[in-house]
Write a protein that holds these residues in place. Structure first.
Motif, PDB file in Angstrom:
ATOM      1  N   ASP A 261       0.828  -1.211   0.000  1.00 37.36           N
ATOM      2  CA  ASP A 261       0.000   0.000   0.000  1.00 37.36           C
ATOM      3  C   ASP A 261       0.857   1.254   0.000  1.00 37.36           C
ATOM      4  O   ASP A 261       0.588   2.211  -0.742  1.00 37.36           O
ATOM      5  CB  ASP A 261      -0.920   0.009   1.231  1.00 37.36           C
ATOM      6  CG  ASP A 261      -2.080  -0.964   1.069  1.00 37.36           C
ATOM      7  OD1 ASP A 261      -2.181  -1.563  -0.023  1.00 37.36           O
ATOM      8  OD2 ASP A 261      -2.859  -1.136   2.028  1.00 37.36           O
ATOM      9  N   ILE A 262       1.897   1.260   0.824  1.00 36.20           N
ATOM     10  CA  ILE A 262       2.764   2.438   0.887  1.00 36.20           C
ATOM     11  C   ILE A 262       3.447   2.671  -0.460  1.00 36.20           C
ATOM     12  O   ILE A 262       3.544   3.802  -0.950  1.00 36.20           O
ATOM     13  CB  ILE A 262       3.807   2.274   2.017  1.00 36.20           C
ATOM     14  CG1 ILE A 262       3.104   2.350   3.373  1.00 36.20           C
ATOM     15  CG2 ILE A 262       4.887   3.350   1.931  1.00 36.20           C
ATOM     16  CD1 ILE A 262       3.982   2.004   4.551  1.00 36.20           C
ATOM     17  N   LEU A 263       3.874   1.577  -1.071  1.00 40.16           N
ATOM     18  CA  LEU A 263       4.505   1.677  -2.386  1.00 40.16           C
ATOM     19  C   LEU A 263       3.555   2.330  -3.398  1.00 40.16           C
ATOM     20  O   LEU A 263       3.937   3.217  -4.160  1.00 40.16           O
ATOM     21  CB  LEU A 263       4.911   0.275  -2.853  1.00 40.16           C
ATOM     22  CG  LEU A 263       5.707   0.191  -4.147  1.00 40.16           C
ATOM     23  CD1 LEU A 263       7.081   0.821  -3.988  1.00 40.16           C
ATOM     24  CD2 LEU A 263       5.862  -1.272  -4.590  1.00 40.16           C
TER      25      LEU A 263
ATOM     26  N   ALA B 116      11.690  -0.300  -3.643  1.00 36.77           N
ATOM     27  CA  ALA B 116      12.057   0.996  -3.061  1.00 36.77           C
ATOM     28  C   ALA B 116      11.606   1.127  -1.604  1.00 36.77           C
ATOM     29  O   ALA B 116      12.190   1.892  -0.843  1.00 36.77           O
ATOM     30  CB  ALA B 116      11.450   2.123  -3.883  1.00 36.77           C
ATOM     31  N   VAL B 117      10.585   0.384  -1.230  1.00 37.40           N
ATOM     32  CA  VAL B 117      10.080   0.503   0.138  1.00 37.40           C
ATOM     33  C   VAL B 117      10.515  -0.705   0.952  1.00 37.40           C
ATOM     34  O   VAL B 117      10.240  -1.843   0.604  1.00 37.40           O
ATOM     35  CB  VAL B 117       8.536   0.608   0.148  1.00 37.40           C
ATOM     36  CG1 VAL B 117       8.010   0.592   1.577  1.00 37.40           C
ATOM     37  CG2 VAL B 117       8.097   1.861  -0.565  1.00 37.40           C
ATOM     38  N   ARG B 118      11.227  -0.428   2.023  1.00 36.54           N
ATOM     39  CA  ARG B 118      11.585  -1.513   2.964  1.00 36.54           C
ATOM     40  C   ARG B 118      10.974  -1.207   4.308  1.00 36.54           C
ATOM     41  O   ARG B 118      10.986  -0.077   4.759  1.00 36.54           O
ATOM     42  CB  ARG B 118      13.107  -1.608   3.100  1.00 36.54           C
ATOM     43  CG  ARG B 118      13.685  -2.182   1.856  1.00 36.54           C
ATOM     44  CD  ARG B 118      14.943  -2.956   2.121  1.00 36.54           C
ATOM     45  NE  ARG B 118      15.573  -3.131   0.812  1.00 36.54           N
ATOM     46  CZ  ARG B 118      16.711  -2.545   0.462  1.00 36.54           C
ATOM     47  NH1 ARG B 118      17.355  -1.795   1.331  1.00 36.54           N
ATOM     48  NH2 ARG B 118      17.199  -2.740  -0.731  1.00 36.54           N
ATOM     49  N   ILE B 119      10.458  -2.269   4.896  1.00 39.71           N
ATOM     50  CA  ILE B 119       9.698  -2.051   6.115  1.00 39.71           C
ATOM     51  C   ILE B 119      10.070  -3.140   7.109  1.00 39.71           C
ATOM     52  O   ILE B 119      10.266  -4.290   6.747  1.00 39.71           O
ATOM     53  CB  ILE B 119       8.193  -2.076   5.761  1.00 39.71           C
ATOM     54  CG1 ILE B 119       7.340  -1.509   6.859  1.00 39.71           C
ATOM     55  CG2 ILE B 119       7.706  -3.443   5.388  1.00 39.71           C
ATOM     56  CD1 ILE B 119       5.927  -1.223   6.366  1.00 39.71           C
ATOM     57  N   GLN B 120      10.262  -2.754   8.356  1.00 35.53           N
ATOM     58  CA  GLN B 120      10.471  -3.784   9.369  1.00 35.53           C
ATOM     59  C   GLN B 120      10.088  -3.301  10.760  1.00 35.53           C
ATOM     60  O   GLN B 120      10.058  -2.094  11.022  1.00 35.53           O
ATOM     61  CB  GLN B 120      11.917  -4.287   9.358  1.00 35.53           C
ATOM     62  CG  GLN B 120      12.936  -3.236   9.680  1.00 35.53           C
ATOM     63  CD  GLN B 120      14.347  -3.827   9.638  1.00 35.53           C
ATOM     64  OE1 GLN B 120      14.603  -4.798   8.933  1.00 35.53           O
ATOM     65  NE2 GLN B 120      15.250  -3.235  10.384  1.00 35.53           N
TER      66      GLN B 120
END
Lengths: 268, 84
Positions: B45-47, B60-64
Protein backbone atom coordinates in the motif's frame (compact mmCIF):
# COMPACT_ATOMS: atom_id res chain seq x y z
CA UNK A 1 -10.94 -21.37 38.77
CA UNK A 2 -9.17 -24.09 36.86
CA UNK A 3 -5.84 -23.95 35.15
CA UNK A 4 -6.15 -24.69 31.43
CA UNK A 5 -3.35 -26.80 29.96
CA UNK A 6 -2.99 -27.46 26.23
CA UNK A 7 -1.12 -30.52 25.00
CA UNK A 8 0.19 -29.58 21.58
CA UNK A 9 2.97 -30.31 19.07
CA UNK A 10 2.21 -29.28 15.51
CA UNK A 11 3.32 -32.61 14.12
CA UNK A 12 0.99 -35.60 14.31
CA UNK A 13 1.76 -38.96 15.83
CA UNK A 14 4.25 -37.73 18.41
CA UNK A 15 2.18 -38.67 21.46
CA UNK A 16 -0.20 -35.80 22.23
CA UNK A 17 -3.17 -38.00 23.07
CA UNK A 18 -1.04 -40.50 25.00
CA UNK A 19 0.38 -37.57 26.97
CA UNK A 20 -3.03 -35.95 27.51
CA UNK A 21 -4.47 -39.20 28.87
CA UNK A 22 -1.49 -39.89 31.12
CA UNK A 23 -1.20 -36.30 32.33
CA UNK A 24 -4.93 -36.02 33.05
CA UNK A 25 -4.98 -39.34 34.91
CA UNK A 26 -1.89 -38.31 36.88
CA UNK A 27 -3.42 -35.00 37.98
CA UNK A 28 -6.63 -36.74 39.01
CA UNK A 29 -4.67 -39.36 40.93
CA UNK A 30 -2.96 -36.54 42.79
CA UNK A 31 -6.40 -35.44 43.94
CA UNK A 32 -7.24 -32.70 41.45
CA UNK A 33 -10.58 -32.59 39.68
CA UNK A 34 -9.48 -32.96 36.09
CA UNK A 35 -11.19 -33.02 32.72
CA UNK A 36 -9.47 -33.93 29.46
CA UNK A 37 -11.07 -32.34 26.39
CA UNK A 38 -10.58 -33.82 22.91
CA UNK A 39 -10.27 -30.99 20.36
CA UNK A 40 -9.65 -33.29 17.39
CA UNK A 41 -13.04 -32.86 15.73
CA UNK A 42 -13.62 -35.49 13.06
CA UNK A 43 -10.83 -37.74 14.36
CA UNK A 44 -11.92 -38.57 17.90
CA UNK A 45 -9.38 -40.82 19.65
CA UNK A 46 -8.94 -39.73 23.23
CA UNK A 47 -11.95 -41.90 24.17
CA UNK A 48 -10.20 -44.96 22.75
CA UNK A 49 -6.90 -44.26 24.47
CA UNK A 50 -8.72 -43.77 27.77
CA UNK A 51 -10.89 -46.82 27.28
CA UNK A 52 -14.31 -45.18 27.37
CA UNK A 53 -15.22 -45.29 23.66
CA UNK A 54 -18.38 -47.31 24.27
CA UNK A 55 -19.72 -44.80 26.74
CA UNK A 56 -19.72 -41.81 24.39
CA UNK A 57 -23.28 -40.50 23.94
CA UNK A 58 -22.92 -36.78 23.46
CA UNK A 59 -19.81 -34.82 22.50
CA UNK A 60 -18.15 -31.39 22.59
CA UNK A 61 -20.01 -30.13 19.51
CA UNK A 62 -23.39 -31.31 20.87
CA UNK A 63 -22.72 -29.18 23.94
CA UNK A 64 -21.71 -26.15 21.88
CA UNK A 65 -24.85 -26.49 19.76
CA UNK A 66 -27.07 -26.82 22.84
CA UNK A 67 -28.13 -30.37 21.90
CA UNK A 68 -26.88 -31.70 25.22
CA UNK A 69 -25.73 -30.17 28.46
CA UNK A 70 -22.21 -30.54 29.75
CA UNK A 71 -23.05 -33.16 32.36
CA UNK A 72 -24.63 -35.38 29.73
CA UNK A 73 -21.51 -35.24 27.58
CA UNK A 74 -18.85 -35.66 30.27
CA UNK A 75 -17.68 -39.25 30.82
CA UNK A 76 -16.50 -40.12 34.30
CA UNK A 77 -13.45 -42.40 34.36
CA UNK A 78 -14.20 -45.65 36.19
CA UNK A 79 -10.68 -46.20 37.50
CA UNK A 80 -9.58 -42.77 38.71
CA UNK A 81 -11.74 -40.67 41.00
CA UNK A 82 -12.07 -37.09 39.77
CA UNK A 83 -11.14 -37.76 36.15
CA UNK A 84 -13.53 -36.94 33.33
CA UNK A 85 -13.32 -36.70 29.58
CA UNK A 86 -15.19 -34.61 27.04
CA UNK A 87 -15.08 -36.47 23.73
CA UNK A 88 -14.66 -34.77 20.35
CA UNK A 89 -17.35 -34.94 17.74
CA UNK A 90 -16.99 -37.15 14.68
CA UNK A 91 -18.62 -34.55 12.44
CA UNK A 92 -16.84 -33.66 9.22
CA UNK A 93 -17.85 -30.02 9.57
CA UNK A 94 -14.57 -28.24 10.23
CA UNK A 95 -16.30 -25.15 11.58
CA UNK A 96 -18.22 -27.10 14.22
CA UNK A 97 -16.03 -25.64 16.97
CA UNK A 98 -16.86 -21.96 17.30
CA UNK A 99 -14.75 -19.52 19.25
CA UNK A 100 -17.65 -18.50 21.50
CA UNK A 101 -18.73 -22.13 21.93
CA UNK A 102 -15.29 -23.27 23.04
CA UNK A 103 -14.96 -20.28 25.36
CA UNK A 104 -18.26 -20.94 27.11
CA UNK A 105 -17.60 -24.69 27.50
CA UNK A 106 -14.11 -24.06 28.91
CA UNK A 107 -15.47 -21.42 31.28
CA UNK A 108 -18.09 -23.85 32.55
CA UNK A 109 -15.50 -26.64 32.97
CA UNK A 110 -13.16 -24.26 34.76
CA UNK A 111 -15.74 -23.60 37.44
CA UNK A 112 -16.08 -27.24 38.41
CA UNK A 113 -12.53 -28.54 37.90
CA UNK A 114 -8.98 -27.80 39.00
CA UNK A 115 -7.39 -28.64 35.66
CA UNK A 116 -8.76 -28.59 32.12
CA UNK A 117 -6.42 -30.49 29.78
CA UNK A 118 -6.95 -29.68 26.10
CA UNK A 119 -5.78 -32.43 23.74
CA UNK A 120 -4.94 -30.52 20.55
CA UNK A 121 -5.25 -31.95 17.05
CA UNK A 122 -2.13 -32.00 14.87
CA UNK A 123 -1.47 -29.10 12.54
CA UNK A 124 -1.96 -25.39 13.09
CA UNK A 125 -5.51 -25.05 11.79
CA UNK A 126 -8.67 -24.03 13.62
CA UNK A 127 -8.87 -26.96 16.05
CA UNK A 128 -5.26 -26.56 17.14
CA UNK A 129 -5.66 -22.80 17.42
CA UNK A 130 -8.77 -23.08 19.60
CA UNK A 131 -7.15 -25.76 21.77
CA UNK A 132 -4.27 -23.44 22.64
CA UNK A 133 -6.08 -20.09 22.62
CA UNK A 134 -7.39 -20.14 26.19
CA UNK A 135 -4.43 -22.00 27.71
CA UNK A 136 -2.50 -20.98 30.82
CA UNK A 137 0.13 -23.69 30.37
CA UNK A 138 1.30 -25.70 27.37
CA UNK A 139 2.89 -29.12 27.16
CA UNK A 140 4.79 -29.17 23.87
CA UNK A 141 5.23 -32.81 22.89
CA UNK A 142 8.31 -33.42 20.76
CA UNK A 143 10.06 -36.48 19.32
CA UNK A 144 13.87 -36.46 18.96
CA UNK A 145 13.53 -36.08 15.21
CA UNK A 146 14.04 -33.06 12.90
CA UNK A 147 10.50 -32.52 11.62
CA UNK A 148 8.97 -32.80 15.08
CA UNK A 149 11.45 -30.30 16.59
CA UNK A 150 10.88 -27.82 13.80
CA UNK A 151 7.10 -28.07 14.13
CA UNK A 152 7.37 -27.64 17.90
CA UNK A 153 9.28 -24.42 17.35
CA UNK A 154 6.52 -23.22 15.06
CA UNK A 155 3.94 -24.03 17.73
CA UNK A 156 5.98 -22.15 20.35
CA UNK A 157 5.77 -19.11 18.07
CA UNK A 158 1.99 -19.44 17.95
CA UNK A 159 1.74 -19.88 21.73
CA UNK A 160 3.52 -16.58 22.20
CA UNK A 161 1.38 -14.68 19.69
CA UNK A 162 -1.97 -16.32 18.94
CA UNK A 163 -3.28 -17.02 22.42
CA UNK A 164 -5.57 -15.07 24.71
CA UNK A 165 -2.72 -14.36 27.10
CA UNK A 166 -0.57 -13.01 24.27
CA UNK A 167 -3.34 -10.91 22.74
CA UNK A 168 -4.38 -9.40 26.06
CA UNK A 169 -0.82 -8.71 27.10
CA UNK A 170 -1.04 -10.94 30.16
CA UNK A 171 1.73 -13.12 31.52
CA UNK A 172 2.65 -15.45 28.63
CA UNK A 173 1.54 -19.09 28.39
CA UNK A 174 3.95 -21.21 30.44
CA UNK A 175 5.62 -23.62 28.04
CA UNK A 176 6.87 -27.06 29.10
CA UNK A 177 8.81 -29.44 26.87
CA UNK A 178 7.83 -33.12 26.87
CA UNK A 179 10.19 -35.32 24.86
CA UNK A 180 8.63 -38.65 23.92
CA UNK A 181 9.85 -41.80 22.15
CA UNK A 182 13.33 -41.19 23.50
CA UNK A 183 15.77 -44.02 22.79
CA UNK A 184 18.74 -43.49 25.10
CA UNK A 185 20.76 -46.19 23.38
CA UNK A 186 20.47 -44.45 20.01
CA UNK A 187 21.31 -41.10 21.61
CA UNK A 188 24.41 -42.77 23.03
CA UNK A 189 25.43 -43.87 19.57
CA UNK A 190 24.96 -40.38 18.15
CA UNK A 191 22.03 -41.50 16.03
CA UNK A 192 19.36 -39.50 17.79
CA UNK A 193 19.07 -35.90 19.02
CA UNK A 194 19.71 -35.77 22.74
CA UNK A 195 17.41 -34.18 25.28
CA UNK A 196 20.04 -31.40 25.72
CA UNK A 197 20.11 -30.74 21.96
CA UNK A 198 16.33 -30.37 21.83
CA UNK A 199 16.24 -28.08 24.88
CA UNK A 200 18.98 -25.94 23.37
CA UNK A 201 17.25 -25.60 19.99
CA UNK A 202 13.80 -24.86 21.40
CA UNK A 203 15.07 -23.02 24.50
CA UNK A 204 12.21 -23.98 26.81
CA UNK A 205 12.17 -25.81 30.12
CA UNK A 206 12.10 -29.59 30.08
CA UNK A 207 9.23 -31.15 32.01
CA UNK A 208 9.83 -34.79 31.19
CA UNK A 209 11.43 -37.36 28.92
CA UNK A 210 9.36 -40.44 28.09
CA UNK A 211 11.38 -43.35 26.75
CA UNK A 212 10.45 -45.27 23.63
CA UNK A 213 8.58 -48.14 25.23
CA UNK A 214 6.47 -51.15 24.39
CA UNK A 215 4.30 -50.14 27.34
CA UNK A 216 2.74 -47.27 25.37
CA UNK A 217 1.25 -49.51 22.68
CA UNK A 218 0.26 -52.11 25.24
CA UNK A 219 -1.57 -49.51 27.30
CA UNK A 220 -3.37 -48.06 24.28
CA UNK A 221 -4.36 -51.55 23.14
CA UNK A 222 -6.07 -51.98 26.49
CA UNK A 223 -7.48 -48.43 26.72
CA UNK A 224 -5.55 -47.62 29.88
CA UNK A 225 -3.62 -44.35 30.36
CA UNK A 226 -0.01 -45.53 30.42
CA UNK A 227 0.63 -43.74 33.73
CA UNK A 228 -1.56 -46.42 35.37
CA UNK A 229 0.97 -49.08 34.34
CA UNK A 230 3.14 -48.23 37.30
CA UNK A 231 5.78 -50.87 36.72
CA UNK A 232 6.63 -49.72 33.20
CA UNK A 233 9.30 -47.20 32.22
CA UNK A 234 6.87 -44.96 30.31
CA UNK A 235 4.38 -45.08 33.17
CA UNK A 236 7.04 -44.01 35.66
CA UNK A 237 8.27 -41.28 33.32
CA UNK A 238 4.76 -39.81 33.16
CA UNK A 239 4.41 -40.13 36.93
CA UNK A 240 7.62 -38.09 37.34
CA UNK A 241 6.40 -35.57 34.79
CA UNK A 242 3.12 -34.95 36.62
CA UNK A 243 4.94 -34.64 39.95
CA UNK A 244 7.32 -32.07 38.44
CA UNK A 245 4.43 -30.15 36.95
CA UNK A 246 2.89 -30.00 40.43
CA UNK A 247 6.11 -28.55 41.81
CA UNK A 248 7.95 -31.57 43.11
CA UNK A 249 11.65 -31.93 42.34
CA UNK A 250 12.37 -35.25 40.66
CA UNK A 251 15.46 -36.30 38.85
CA UNK A 252 15.14 -37.30 35.20
CA UNK A 253 15.33 -41.03 34.70
CA UNK A 254 15.60 -43.00 31.46
CA UNK A 255 18.21 -40.64 29.99
CA UNK A 256 20.86 -43.32 29.82
CA UNK A 257 20.58 -46.82 28.50
CA UNK A 258 20.47 -49.73 30.86
CA UNK A 259 23.56 -51.74 30.12
CA UNK A 260 23.70 -55.48 30.42
CA UNK A 261 26.88 -57.29 31.28
CA UNK A 262 27.72 -57.69 27.62
CA UNK A 263 27.24 -53.99 26.90
CA UNK A 264 29.35 -53.02 29.90
CA UNK A 265 32.22 -55.21 28.79
CA UNK A 266 32.35 -53.61 25.40
CA UNK A 267 31.55 -50.01 26.21
CA UNK A 268 33.56 -49.54 29.39
CA UNK B 1 34.19 -44.39 25.20
CA UNK B 2 34.57 -48.16 24.78
CA UNK B 3 37.41 -49.46 22.68
CA UNK B 4 35.00 -50.49 19.91
CA UNK B 5 34.07 -46.84 19.42
CA UNK B 6 37.58 -46.29 18.20
CA UNK B 7 36.67 -48.18 15.04
CA UNK B 8 33.34 -46.46 14.67
CA UNK B 9 34.34 -42.84 15.17
CA UNK B 10 35.10 -42.17 11.49
CA UNK B 11 31.52 -41.54 10.44
CA UNK B 12 29.92 -38.17 11.12
CA UNK B 13 27.23 -38.73 13.70
CA UNK B 14 23.77 -38.18 12.21
CA UNK B 15 22.47 -36.56 15.40
CA UNK B 16 24.95 -33.69 15.17
CA UNK B 17 23.97 -33.20 11.55
CA UNK B 18 20.33 -33.01 12.63
CA UNK B 19 21.20 -30.45 15.31
CA UNK B 20 23.13 -28.21 12.92
CA UNK B 21 20.38 -28.28 10.31
CA UNK B 22 17.71 -27.54 12.91
CA UNK B 23 19.63 -24.62 14.39
CA UNK B 24 19.88 -23.00 10.96
CA UNK B 25 16.27 -23.51 9.89
CA UNK B 26 14.80 -22.60 13.27
CA UNK B 27 16.82 -19.36 13.41
CA UNK B 28 15.66 -18.42 9.93
CA UNK B 29 12.02 -19.17 10.63
CA UNK B 30 12.13 -17.20 13.87
CA UNK B 31 13.25 -14.02 12.13
CA UNK B 32 10.30 -14.25 9.75
CA UNK B 33 8.02 -14.66 12.71
CA UNK B 34 6.90 -12.14 15.30
CA UNK B 35 6.61 -10.02 12.20
CA UNK B 36 2.99 -8.95 12.05
CA UNK B 37 0.93 -10.59 9.31
CA UNK B 38 -0.03 -7.26 7.78
CA UNK B 39 3.49 -6.08 6.96
CA UNK B 40 3.62 -7.27 3.31
CA UNK B 41 0.23 -5.68 2.58
CA UNK B 42 1.25 -2.47 4.32
CA UNK B 43 4.44 -2.39 2.29
CA UNK B 44 2.47 -2.76 -0.94
CA UNK B 45 0.00 0.00 0.00
CA UNK B 46 2.76 2.44 0.89
CA UNK B 47 4.50 1.68 -2.39
CA UNK B 48 1.32 2.47 -4.29
CA UNK B 49 0.83 5.77 -2.46
CA UNK B 50 4.39 6.85 -3.19
CA UNK B 51 3.96 5.93 -6.83
CA UNK B 52 1.15 8.44 -7.17
CA UNK B 53 3.82 11.10 -6.83
CA UNK B 54 7.16 9.55 -7.75
CA UNK B 55 8.15 6.68 -10.02
CA UNK B 56 10.03 4.24 -7.80
CA UNK B 57 11.23 0.66 -8.15
CA UNK B 58 9.37 -2.33 -6.67
CA UNK B 59 11.98 -2.70 -3.97
CA UNK B 60 12.06 1.00 -3.06
CA UNK B 61 10.08 0.50 0.14
CA UNK B 62 11.58 -1.51 2.96
CA UNK B 63 9.70 -2.05 6.11
CA UNK B 64 10.47 -3.78 9.37
CA UNK B 65 9.40 -3.90 12.97
CA UNK B 66 11.96 -3.81 15.72
CA UNK B 67 11.26 -4.53 19.32
CA UNK B 68 12.95 -2.38 21.94
CA UNK B 69 11.89 -3.43 25.40
CA UNK B 70 8.18 -2.84 25.68
CA UNK B 71 7.77 -0.79 22.54
CA UNK B 72 7.80 -1.72 18.91
CA UNK B 73 9.31 0.55 16.30
CA UNK B 74 8.06 0.43 12.73
CA UNK B 75 10.96 1.33 10.51
CA UNK B 76 10.21 2.48 7.01
CA UNK B 77 12.86 3.09 4.38
CA UNK B 78 12.02 4.61 1.02
CA UNK B 79 14.71 4.84 -1.62
CA UNK B 80 14.01 7.67 -4.03
CA UNK B 81 15.41 7.51 -7.53
CA UNK B 82 18.51 9.61 -8.14
CA UNK B 83 17.75 12.92 -9.75
CA UNK B 84 19.68 13.73 -12.86
Amino acid sequence: MARIVVVTSGKGGVGKTTTSAAFGAGLARAGYRTVVVDFDVGLRNLDLIMGCERRVVYDFVNVINGEANLNQALIRDKRVEGLEILPASQTRDKDALTFEGVESVLNALAETHDYVVCDSPAGIERGAHLAMYFADDALVVTNPEVSSVRDSDRVLGLLSSKTRRAEQGEEPVKEHLVVTRYAASRVGKGEMLSMEDICEILSIDLLGVVPESTAVLNASNAGVPVIMEEKTDAGQAYDDLVARYLGEEREHRFLTEKKGLFGRLFKG
Amino acid sequence: MGFLDYFRSEKKRSASLAKERLQVIVARERTNRGGADYLPALQQDILEVIRRYIAVDDDAVRIQVEREGDCEVLELNVTLPETE
